[in-house]
Design an enzyme around this catalytic site. Structure first.
Site, short mmCIF file in Angstrom:
data_model
loop_
_atom_site.label_atom_id
_atom_site.label_comp_id
_atom_site.label_asym_id
_atom_site.label_seq_id
_atom_site.Cartn_x
_atom_site.Cartn_y
_atom_site.Cartn_z
N ASP A 8 -0.38 -3.18 13.20
CA ASP A 8 0.18 -3.65 11.16
C ASP A 8 0.47 -5.55 11.11
O ASP A 8 1.71 -5.84 12.37
CB ASP A 8 1.53 -3.15 11.07
CG ASP A 8 1.93 -3.51 9.70
OD1 ASP A 8 2.01 -4.91 9.49
OD2 ASP A 8 1.75 -2.51 8.67
N THR B 204 -1.04 7.67 -1.12
CA THR B 204 -3.03 7.31 -1.81
C THR B 204 -2.90 6.26 -0.97
O THR B 204 -4.44 6.45 -2.09
CB THR B 204 -1.89 6.76 -3.09
OG1 THR B 204 -1.54 6.04 -3.07
CG2 THR B 204 -0.48 7.99 -3.95
N ARG C 136 1.03 -0.92 0.41
CA ARG C 136 -0.37 -0.08 0.06
C ARG C 136 0.91 0.74 0.25
O ARG C 136 1.77 1.31 1.04
CB ARG C 136 -0.80 0.18 1.29
CG ARG C 136 -1.94 1.36 1.15
CD ARG C 136 -3.08 1.17 2.32
NE ARG C 136 -2.33 0.96 3.52
CZ ARG C 136 -2.73 0.39 4.76
NH1 ARG C 136 -4.42 1.10 4.89
NH2 ARG C 136 -2.27 1.15 5.85
N ASP D 277 3.95 -6.91 9.97
CA ASP D 277 4.98 -6.06 11.31
C ASP D 277 5.19 -7.38 12.95
O ASP D 277 6.67 -7.01 12.75
CB ASP D 277 4.76 -4.37 11.71
CG ASP D 277 5.49 -4.25 10.89
OD1 ASP D 277 6.62 -3.81 9.81
OD2 ASP D 277 5.24 -2.85 10.71
#
Length: 208
Positions: free
Chosen positions: A199, A107, A103, A202
């Site tokens: 996340d 944006t 990602r 992660d």
């Protein structure tokens, strides 16, 4: 949201709460991702087609069942990798095809960087695996890749979904059922699911 299935199983809720805990270390986090994925696999595969199969038990002959549909698992790299083992434990013959998307942090749109699908479909059902259905960008892009490939039956399985991501998927691909452990409240300004779990990539790989 007739094609959105959020699990109400107490084991899923219990394990998901431990997964969300910020103090859960990467090793335990990976174990929980695998376990929750296996529980969701039961729900996501409840409608797979079977055919009669004659079985000789120690007592007599009977008619059992055998899966007819060939399954393909499509984890979205990298976070989706942790969900594969949970599915594989239940269906070890499933093929695994990787699609790499990341990602763009500015944006929030997906960028494809890896795709090793064969020339033509080799499976009858594709199950996309990604822990977080946040903006829905990666999920919808993956569905588009699979449809261009020729896949006819596609499902999405994730751990947590945001209303925004679910709406995005339903708008672009209303034919794709969505299976989740939970639906959370909203996305924050960075595109993270709230309350979420941070996340997922992660936390699985210890790179937070």
């Amino acid at each position: 949201m007739s094609n959105v299935h959020a699990s109400n199983h107490p084991l899923v809720a219990h394990k998901l709460s431990r997964l969300r805990d910020k103090n859960t270390d990467p090793k335990k986090f990976r174990e929980l991702v695998r376990e929750i994925a296996a529980l969701l696999a039961y729900e996501a595969t409840a409608d797979l087609a079977t055919a009669p199969r004659e079985v000789l038990t120690p007592l007599e002959k009977m008619t059992g069942a055998e899966l007819q549909e060939k399954i393909g698992l499509v984890p979205i790299l990298r976070a989706g990798l942790g969900m594969v083992e949970g599915f594989w434990e239940l269906m070890p013959s499933a093929e695994v095809w990787h699609i790499g998307l990341y990602r763009d942090e500015h944006t929030l749109k997906p960028v494809e960087y890896y795709n090793k699908l064969p020339t033509e479909p080799t499976v009858s059902v594709c199950i996309i695996l990604d822990p977080m259905l946040a903006t829905g960008g990666s999920a919808t892009a993956t569905v588009e890749v699979l449809k261009r490939w020729g896949a006819k039956k596609i499902k999405f399985v994730g751990l947590i979904g945001a209303p925004e991501g679910i709406a995005h998927m339903q708008k672009d691909h209303p034919d794709v059922p969505i299976y989740l452990a939970a639906i959370d409240d909203h996305l924050n300004e960075k595109g993270y699911i709230v309350p979420g779990l941070g996340d997922a990539g992660d936390r699985q790989f210890g790179t937070a």
